[in-house]
Design a protein around this motif. Structure first.
Motif, PDB file in Angstrom:
ATOM      1  N   GLY A 151       0.871  -1.253  -0.035  1.00 19.78           N
ATOM      2  CA  GLY A 151      -0.038   0.020   0.082  1.00 19.78           C
ATOM      3  C   GLY A 151       0.911   1.347   0.118  1.00 19.78           C
ATOM      4  O   GLY A 151       2.092   1.262   0.312  1.00 19.78           O
ATOM      5  N   ALA A 152       0.093   2.375  -0.149  1.00 21.01           N
ATOM      6  CA  ALA A 152       0.834   3.611  -0.373  1.00 21.01           C
ATOM      7  C   ALA A 152       1.205   4.067   1.124  1.00 21.01           C
ATOM      8  O   ALA A 152       0.572   3.699   2.187  1.00 21.01           O
ATOM      9  N   GLU A 153       2.134   5.094   1.319  1.00 19.68           N
ATOM     10  CA  GLU A 153       2.477   5.458   2.920  1.00 19.68           C
ATOM     11  C   GLU A 153       1.237   6.451   3.369  1.00 19.68           C
ATOM     12  O   GLU A 153       0.909   7.102   2.388  1.00 19.68           O
ATOM     13  N   PHE A 154       1.102   6.331   4.432  1.00 19.23           N
ATOM     14  CA  PHE A 154      -0.022   7.163   5.056  1.00 19.23           C
ATOM     15  C   PHE A 154       0.487   7.344   6.524  1.00 19.23           C
ATOM     16  O   PHE A 154       1.206   6.740   6.976  1.00 19.23           O
ATOM     17  N   THR A 155      -0.255   8.332   7.082  1.00 18.24           N
ATOM     18  CA  THR A 155      -0.018   8.579   8.752  1.00 18.24           C
ATOM     19  C   THR A 155      -1.035   8.327   9.430  1.00 18.24           C
ATOM     20  O   THR A 155      -2.484   8.185   8.970  1.00 18.24           O
ATOM     21  N   MET A 156      -0.940   7.743  10.675  1.00 19.30           N
ATOM     22  CA  MET A 156      -2.037   7.068  11.668  1.00 19.30           C
ATOM     23  C   MET A 156      -1.726   7.385  12.984  1.00 19.30           C
ATOM     24  O   MET A 156      -0.399   7.580  13.442  1.00 19.30           O
ATOM     25  N   ASP A 157      -2.519   7.511  14.014  1.00 18.79           N
ATOM     26  CA  ASP A 157      -2.511   7.500  15.175  1.00 18.79           C
ATOM     27  C   ASP A 157      -2.277   6.184  15.716  1.00 18.79           C
ATOM     28  O   ASP A 157      -3.230   5.540  15.328  1.00 18.79           O
ATOM     29  N   ILE A 158      -1.640   5.636  16.690  1.00 17.30           N
ATOM     30  CA  ILE A 158      -1.563   4.583  17.210  1.00 17.30           C
ATOM     31  C   ILE A 158      -1.718   4.356  18.827  1.00 17.30           C
ATOM     32  O   ILE A 158      -0.808   5.181  19.435  1.00 17.30           O
ATOM     33  N   PRO A 159      -2.686   3.810  19.006  1.00 16.69           N
ATOM     34  CA  PRO A 159      -3.149   3.961  20.624  1.00 16.69           C
ATOM     35  C   PRO A 159      -2.370   3.231  21.135  1.00 16.69           C
ATOM     36  O   PRO A 159      -1.811   2.106  20.806  1.00 16.69           O
ATOM     37  N   SER A 160      -2.310   3.102  22.708  1.00 15.84           N
ATOM     38  CA  SER A 160      -1.507   2.175  23.496  1.00 15.84           C
ATOM     39  C   SER A 160      -2.296   1.067  23.963  1.00 15.84           C
ATOM     40  O   SER A 160      -3.320   1.459  24.353  1.00 15.84           O
ATOM     41  N   GLY A 161      -1.554   0.055  24.126  1.00 19.04           N
ATOM     42  CA  GLY A 161      -2.257  -1.279  24.705  1.00 19.04           C
ATOM     43  C   GLY A 161      -3.347  -1.653  23.853  1.00 19.04           C
ATOM     44  O   GLY A 161      -4.237  -2.573  24.495  1.00 19.04           O
ATOM     45  N   THR A 162      -3.976  -1.282  22.774  1.00 22.51           N
ATOM     46  CA  THR A 162      -5.072  -1.592  22.016  1.00 22.51           C
ATOM     47  C   THR A 162      -4.520  -2.379  20.675  1.00 22.51           C
ATOM     48  O   THR A 162      -3.419  -1.671  19.999  1.00 22.51           O
ATOM     49  N   PRO A 163      -5.332  -3.433  20.157  1.00 18.18           N
ATOM     50  CA  PRO A 163      -4.836  -4.095  18.978  1.00 18.18           C
ATOM     51  C   PRO A 163      -5.001  -3.065  17.699  1.00 18.18           C
ATOM     52  O   PRO A 163      -5.623  -2.255  17.852  1.00 18.18           O
ATOM     53  N   ILE A 164      -3.859  -3.170  17.198  1.00 17.78           N
ATOM     54  CA  ILE A 164      -3.531  -1.991  16.023  1.00 17.78           C
ATOM     55  C   ILE A 164      -4.572  -2.401  14.900  1.00 17.78           C
ATOM     56  O   ILE A 164      -4.168  -3.608  14.282  1.00 17.78           O
ATOM     57  N   GLU A 165      -5.259  -1.486  14.346  1.00 18.14           N
ATOM     58  CA  GLU A 165      -6.106  -1.644  13.105  1.00 18.14           C
ATOM     59  C   GLU A 165      -5.839  -0.710  12.132  1.00 18.14           C
ATOM     60  O   GLU A 165      -5.897   0.453  12.449  1.00 18.14           O
ATOM     61  N   LEU A 166      -5.086  -1.245  10.934  1.00 15.09           N
ATOM     62  CA  LEU A 166      -5.058  -0.122   9.897  1.00 15.09           C
ATOM     63  C   LEU A 166      -5.902   0.111   8.973  1.00 15.09           C
ATOM     64  O   LEU A 166      -6.911  -0.664   8.831  1.00 15.09           O
ATOM     65  N   PRO A 167      -6.211   1.184   8.393  1.00  8.81           N
ATOM     66  CA  PRO A 167      -7.194   1.469   7.672  1.00  8.81           C
ATOM     67  C   PRO A 167      -7.090   0.565   6.193  1.00  8.81           C
ATOM     68  O   PRO A 167      -5.899   0.241   5.863  1.00  8.81           O
TER      69      PRO A 167
END
Length: 538
Positions: free
Chosen positions: A112-128
């Motif tokens: 995929g193309a590069e994008f920016t995202m907010d990553i929460p702490s201690g929560t399963p990471i979900e990519l768009p």
């Protein structure tokens, strides 16, 4: 993200809250979906994670020619991987490896193309959801079934690229089929060096049958075609001429990003691609060797110590030895090897006791090499001489911090009078880095919203700061203050120390504080408010 979490302090602001909800995107209609068990290796020594992850992939078109392009839309459910810290606006690149069976074999990568995202702490990471293209093999024919085998998430933090691979370990399966039929165009060819190449060096590539005037992009892949990553090449000069001839070089990333191994280099010009085997080996054939510009001379002589066949971009320790083989500490010098694995450094003969010069790579005993040196003397009397050996030991310390206090008071705001702006100052924080390494560190802060006992709120963004930081006398390295910014749930930089390739380590004591400004909204419920500022040292 350096994996060196040292401490976390909480301070109260007496006198500032916003929340965000991430809504997972729905999978594409008619797409194939599987929910395998994946095993993730977290970056920066954060450990591993295993669990189920839903994967939905939509492939189009349904029929392509040999060597044709397939477009993939990927929607991933929450990953078992989590982050220890909340991060904001993190540059992220997702990719998914698909194994082929039936009309073709091997692995293709949807990047995929590069994008920016907010990553929460201690929560399963979900990519768009993301999209990408890949080409089926030029010799493919019939129905090709595709099954997910690995996801790879690359994040850019603190000037480095961190990778989180998650391999399918159970419960996978086909997510779709593409039919290959018809006649494709002339296959392209790719040539690469047959001998091993070093990281951080230019690799000559060539070939024919490419798209005239196309834009070739090199990637480094695992054998079989999976895990293709263009970031493993830091630059390239590849071009395609009017006759379809590919020429130029592609420069590999440094040794830390490209470990020794057997790979495939892939070039894609948008409509055609080809691969060629490539072996990467940091240490060239032949053993490490050192040599001296001369083998004898009086005390005070300055000689050049040279070496070859070393790992690139590594610190080399050079020291004089006495007759017992003990290092003469005052003689030690340090130098970093070049991309070609060679080094050269000036060495001063500081004592008559020097009988040899030793070099080693990163204190690894297996890399120790010595060369003899004779100290010439003359004109002496009969007084004789005596030696005394002085010993000491130095042990690595820790990365830590202390603060002068835990309360900041903005005072009292009277609504309807003045500008509503209150000023204060962060309590001084002292960072001590006694590790004796060159990995750097980062001091950041997050802020909750202000609340009062009767339910009043002031948003965290009402507080802005202007950071300052400086090194105390005798410290090694220059810290960098963060930029003026509004505070909130995302980590804001107060002070950081970047790795310094010009020296073997950074360390010492460093002071950090900041001017604070609170702008109280004009329509705020009266009351006593407080918020929590959390400082995190990594």
């Amino acid at each position: 993200m350096t994996g060196l979490l040292a401490a976390c302090f909480v301070m109260s602001l007496s006198c500032a809250g916003a929340s965000a909800q991430v809504v997972p995107a729905a999978g594409a209609q008619g797409a194939g979906t599987v929910t395998p068990t994946v095993h993730c290796t977290l970056p920066a020594g954060q450990g591993e994670a295993t669990g189920p992850q839903q994967m939905t992939v939509e492939l189009s078109p349904a029929v392509v020619a040999p060597g044709g392009k397939v477009h993939a839309k990927v929607t991933l459910g929450p990953s078992p991987a989590t982050s220890a810290l909340p991060l904001e606006d993190v540059p992220t690149i997702p990719s998914l490896d698909l194994a082929m069976s039936g009309g073709a074999t091997g692995t293709v990568t949807v990047r995929g193309a590069e994008f920016t995202m907010d990553i929460p702490s201690g929560t399963p990471i979900e990519l768009p959801p993301y999209e990408g293209d890949f080409l089926v093999p030029a010799n493919a024919s019939g129905d090709i079934s595709f099954a997910p085998v690995r996801t790879l998430t690359q994040t850019k933090v603190l000037g480095s690229v961190f990778e989180t691979p998650c391999g399918v370990v159970d419960g996978g399966g086909s997510i779709g089929t593409v039919t290959v039929q018809g006649t494709g165009s002339e296959p392209s060819t790719l040539s690469a060096p047959a001998d091993p190449v070093r990281p951080n060096t230019a690799v000559t590539l060539g070939g024919s049958g490419w798209t005239p005037g196309g834009a070739p992009v090199p990637s480094l892949c695992s054998v079989g075609g999976g895990g293709c990553d263009p970031l493993k090449f830091r630059s390239h000069t590849l071009t395609i001429g009017g006759d379809g001839t590919l020429s130029g070089t592609a420069t590999l990333a440094e040794a830390g990003a490209v470990p020794d191994g057997t790979y495939e280099v892939k070039v894609n010009d948008g409509t055609k691609e080809a691969t060629a085997p490539l072996t990467v080996r940091a240490v060239a054939a032949g053993d490490r060797e050192i040599s001296l510009s001369r083998s004898s001379g009086p005390v005070g002589s300055v000689i050049t110590v040279s070496g070859k066949n070393y790992n690139p971009d590594r610190w080399i320790n050079v020291i004089g030895l006495d007759a017992s083989g003990t290092g003469i500490d005052d003689s030690a010098v340090y130098v970093k090897s070049g991309p070609d694995g060679t080094f050269a450094v000036e060495f001063t003969v500081v004592s008559e006791a020097v009988v040899a010069v030793q070099a080693d790579e990163g204190n690894d005993p297996a890399t120790v090499r010595t060369a003899p040196f004779t100290v010439s003397t003359g004109g002496g009397g009969d007084g004789g001489s005596a030696d005394q050996r002085l010993n000491t030991s130095v042990r690595a310390g820790t990365l830590s911090m202390v603060q002068d206090g835990d309360t900041v008071d903005f005072g009292t705001t009277v609504l309807g009078t003045g500008s509503g702006v209150q000023r204060s100052r962060l309590n001084r924080v002292e960072v001590e880095d006694a590790r004796g390494v060159d990995s750097g560190w980062s001091l950041t802060a997050t802020l909750t919203g202000f609340t009062s006992a009767d339910g009043g709120t002031i948003p965290a963004g009402a507080v802005r700061w202007t950071p300052r930081c400086a090194a105390q006398h005798g410290s090694v390295g220059v810290p960098v203050a963060g930029s003026p910014a509004a505070l909130g749930s995302g980590a804001a930089s107060l002070c950081r120390m970047d790795p310094d390739g010009s020296r073997p380590f950074t360390g010492g004591r460093f002071d950090a504080d900041a001017d604070l400004t609170l702008t109280v909204p004009g329509f705020t419920r009266p009351g006593d408010y407080s918020a929590t500022l959390t400082l995190t040292l990594l």
